[in-house]
Design a protein around this motif. Structure first.
Motif, mmCIF file in Angstrom:
data_model
loop_
_atom_site.group_PDB
_atom_site.id
_atom_site.type_symbol
_atom_site.label_atom_id
_atom_site.label_comp_id
_atom_site.label_asym_id
_atom_site.label_seq_id
_atom_site.Cartn_x
_atom_site.Cartn_y
_atom_site.Cartn_z
ATOM 1 N N PRO A 1 2.919 -0.004 -9.718
ATOM 2 C CA PRO A 1 2.631 0.910 -10.955
ATOM 3 C C PRO A 1 1.720 0.009 -11.847
ATOM 4 C CG PRO A 1 5.167 1.586 -10.042
ATOM 5 C CD PRO A 1 4.736 0.362 -9.460
ATOM 6 N N PRO A 2 0.742 0.676 -12.585
ATOM 7 C CA PRO A 2 0.504 -0.579 -13.764
ATOM 8 C C PRO A 2 1.093 -1.503 -14.712
ATOM 9 C CG PRO A 2 -0.397 2.106 -13.578
ATOM 10 C CD PRO A 2 0.639 2.427 -12.667
ATOM 11 N N PHE B 1 1.070 6.448 -10.759
ATOM 12 C CA PHE B 1 -0.500 7.240 -11.135
ATOM 13 C C PHE B 1 -1.475 5.970 -11.164
ATOM 14 C CE2 PHE B 1 2.493 5.250 -14.528
ATOM 15 C CZ PHE B 1 1.383 4.316 -15.420
ATOM 16 N N PRO B 2 -2.577 6.418 -11.822
ATOM 17 C CA PRO B 2 -3.596 5.449 -11.709
ATOM 18 C C PRO B 2 -3.676 4.652 -13.017
ATOM 19 C CG PRO B 2 -4.153 7.645 -10.995
ATOM 20 C CD PRO B 2 -3.243 7.812 -11.554
ATOM 21 N N SER B 3 -4.004 3.699 -12.160
ATOM 22 C CA SER B 3 -4.220 2.707 -13.389
ATOM 23 C C SER B 3 -6.499 2.674 -13.942
ATOM 24 C CB SER B 3 -4.265 1.035 -13.168
ATOM 25 O OG SER B 3 -4.871 0.465 -12.057
ATOM 26 N N ALA B 4 -6.379 2.259 -14.990
ATOM 27 C CA ALA B 4 -6.981 1.441 -15.445
ATOM 28 C C ALA B 4 -8.599 1.249 -13.748
ATOM 29 C CB ALA B 4 -6.729 0.827 -16.568
ATOM 30 N N GLU B 5 -7.612 0.831 -13.793
ATOM 31 C CA GLU B 5 -8.283 -0.301 -12.265
ATOM 32 C C GLU B 5 -8.399 0.287 -10.932
ATOM 33 O OE1 GLU B 5 -6.418 -1.933 -14.033
ATOM 34 O OE2 GLU B 5 -8.151 -2.545 -15.285
ATOM 35 N N SER B 6 -7.266 1.152 -10.451
ATOM 36 C CA SER B 6 -7.367 1.978 -9.127
ATOM 37 C C SER B 6 -6.653 3.105 -9.295
ATOM 38 C CB SER B 6 -6.865 0.963 -8.478
ATOM 39 O OG SER B 6 -6.154 0.969 -6.851
ATOM 40 N N ALA B 7 -7.949 3.524 -8.417
ATOM 41 C CA ALA B 7 -6.600 5.431 -8.007
ATOM 42 C C ALA B 7 -5.142 5.138 -7.051
ATOM 43 C CB ALA B 7 -7.540 5.707 -7.281
ATOM 44 N N CYS C 1 2.794 -3.034 2.541
ATOM 45 C CA CYS C 1 3.530 -2.746 1.709
ATOM 46 C C CYS C 1 4.084 -2.210 1.000
ATOM 47 C CB CYS C 1 4.288 -4.001 2.747
ATOM 48 S SG CYS C 1 7.046 -3.469 2.390
ATOM 49 N N GLU C 2 4.559 -1.292 0.093
ATOM 50 C CA GLU C 2 4.895 -1.138 -0.315
ATOM 51 C C GLU C 2 5.294 -1.767 -1.525
ATOM 52 O OE1 GLU C 2 8.490 -0.043 -2.615
ATOM 53 O OE2 GLU C 2 8.391 2.139 -2.219
ATOM 54 N N ALA C 3 5.507 -2.678 -3.037
ATOM 55 C CA ALA C 3 6.630 -3.234 -3.330
ATOM 56 C C ALA C 3 6.570 -2.846 -4.976
ATOM 57 C CB ALA C 3 5.737 -4.243 -3.350
ATOM 58 N N ALA C 4 7.207 -1.811 -5.342
ATOM 59 C CA ALA C 4 6.836 -0.829 -6.594
ATOM 60 C C ALA C 4 7.518 -1.088 -7.889
ATOM 61 C CB ALA C 4 6.844 1.107 -5.768
ATOM 62 N N PHE C 5 8.822 -2.412 -7.644
ATOM 63 C CA PHE C 5 9.278 -2.052 -8.282
ATOM 64 C C PHE C 5 9.985 -3.687 -8.475
ATOM 65 C CE2 PHE C 5 13.199 1.138 -7.183
ATOM 66 C CZ PHE C 5 12.743 2.182 -8.705
ATOM 67 N N THR D 1 4.157 -2.977 -14.347
ATOM 68 C CA THR D 1 4.789 -3.733 -13.084
ATOM 69 C C THR D 1 3.454 -4.998 -13.446
ATOM 70 O OG1 THR D 1 5.547 -2.226 -11.934
ATOM 71 C CG2 THR D 1 5.730 -4.218 -10.872
ATOM 72 N N ASP D 2 4.055 -6.112 -13.484
ATOM 73 C CA ASP D 2 3.943 -7.340 -13.037
ATOM 74 C C ASP D 2 3.567 -7.460 -11.248
ATOM 75 O OD1 ASP D 2 2.482 -10.034 -13.190
ATOM 76 O OD2 ASP D 2 3.987 -10.798 -14.409
ATOM 77 N N SER D 3 1.868 -7.248 -10.819
ATOM 78 C CA SER D 3 2.398 -7.956 -9.476
ATOM 79 C C SER D 3 1.782 -8.669 -9.063
ATOM 80 C CB SER D 3 0.374 -6.809 -9.285
ATOM 81 O OG SER D 3 -0.524 -7.819 -10.543
ATOM 82 N N GLN D 4 1.646 -9.625 -10.221
ATOM 83 C CA GLN D 4 2.052 -11.061 -9.773
ATOM 84 C C GLN D 4 3.236 -11.787 -9.712
ATOM 85 O OE1 GLN D 4 -0.823 -13.379 -8.585
ATOM 86 N NE2 GLN D 4 -1.759 -11.578 -8.900
ATOM 87 N N ALA D 5 4.133 -11.126 -10.025
ATOM 88 C CA ALA D 5 5.669 -11.401 -10.382
ATOM 89 C C ALA D 5 5.941 -10.864 -9.059
ATOM 90 C CB ALA D 5 6.212 -11.165 -11.363
#
Length: 250
Positions: free
Chosen positions: A219-220, A12-18, A180-184, A222-226
């Motif tokens: 996803p919003p 789903f969209p985040s506050a920063e991104s579609a 590349c997706e990295a959702a998990f 998830t810790d993207s930096q991790a």
């Protein structure tokens, strides 16, 4: 080629991104990869509503295709200049029916095809404008495809949504930019044939010999930096997070 990230949020969209949507340009041709929630509004920052030349939909989950319903409105009901000519749309089998059902109230059952020229995607190699594209079936609960886009000796590979699969390794073989997706998150979610985590994305890039890795569809919650750190632990090449509104030369 130039890649512009229209949206890169997963689920789903985040506050920063579609949600997922990526504009690929070369020789004046504009190919859009996916059009998830919120993407149509963001797209207009980068090109006009009627300036796209083709659309590729990796699969039919809402976060990758639902703004096609809004785009139908823009193309079907355009008053200034009249209705748009059909735009090539490449997607899994049943794309037209899925979008018609999602819209729920098209004037007729065939209205979508009056402004979109639907082409069914299967594992194949074919041309879209100046691009040579290769598509392969990914590992996801619905029919889903990754795509490799080539132009003048350069290549971009987009995973779409997938679990670990050799098909993605081959699609991304020696690619210049691997989106590349990295959702998990490694060590947190472990559901086969659904999504990659950061480490798996890095491992895939390493096996494929990709020259550059761009993580997306995070996803919003998830810790993207991790996820980025996990990818860098498995892949020694340049790796970063996809960022909305940024462009990348390939």
């Amino acid at each position: 080629m130039k890649l512009t990230v229209v949206g890169c949020s997963g689920s789903f969209p985040s506050a920063e991104s579609a949600c997922s949507s990526y504009l690929v340009e070369a020789d004046g041709f504009r190919l859009l990869l996916d059009m998830g929630n919120g993407a149509l509004g963001e797209l207009q920052r980068h090109c006009g509503l009627y300036d796209l030349d083709a659309i590729f939909l990796s699969h039919l989950h809402a976060d990758h295709c639902i703004d096609m319903c809004a785009y139908f409105v823009a193309r079907y009901y355009r008053h200034d200049g009249g209705r748009c000519d059909p735009l090539p749309v490449y997607g899994p089998e049943g794309t037209e029916q899925r979008l018609t059902t999602a819209y729920a109230d098209t004037p007729t059952a065939s209205s979508m095809s009056e402004v979109f020229d639907f082409h069914t995607v299967k594992p194949s190699t074919f041309e879209i404008g100046p691009f040579t594209v290769h598509t392969e079936r990914m590992r996801h609960p619905v029919e889903a495809y990754g795509i490799r886009v080539e132009h003048e000796g350069k290549s971009l590979t987009y995973s779409g949504d997938t679990g670990v699969t050799e098909a993605l390794d081959e699609l991304a073989r020696d690619t210049d930019l691997f989106l590349c997706e990295a959702a998990f998150t490694h060590g947190k979610e472990s559901i086969p044939d659904l999504h990659l985590n950061g480490r798996e994305a890095g491992e895939t890039a390493a096996r494929a010999g990709a020259r550059r890795l761009l993580l997306t569809h995070i996803p919003p919650w998830t810790d993207s930096q991790a996820n980025l750190e996990d990818a860098r632990a498995a892949y020694s090449g340049p790796a970063e997070l996809a960022m909305p509104r940024l462009s990348y030369e390939i």
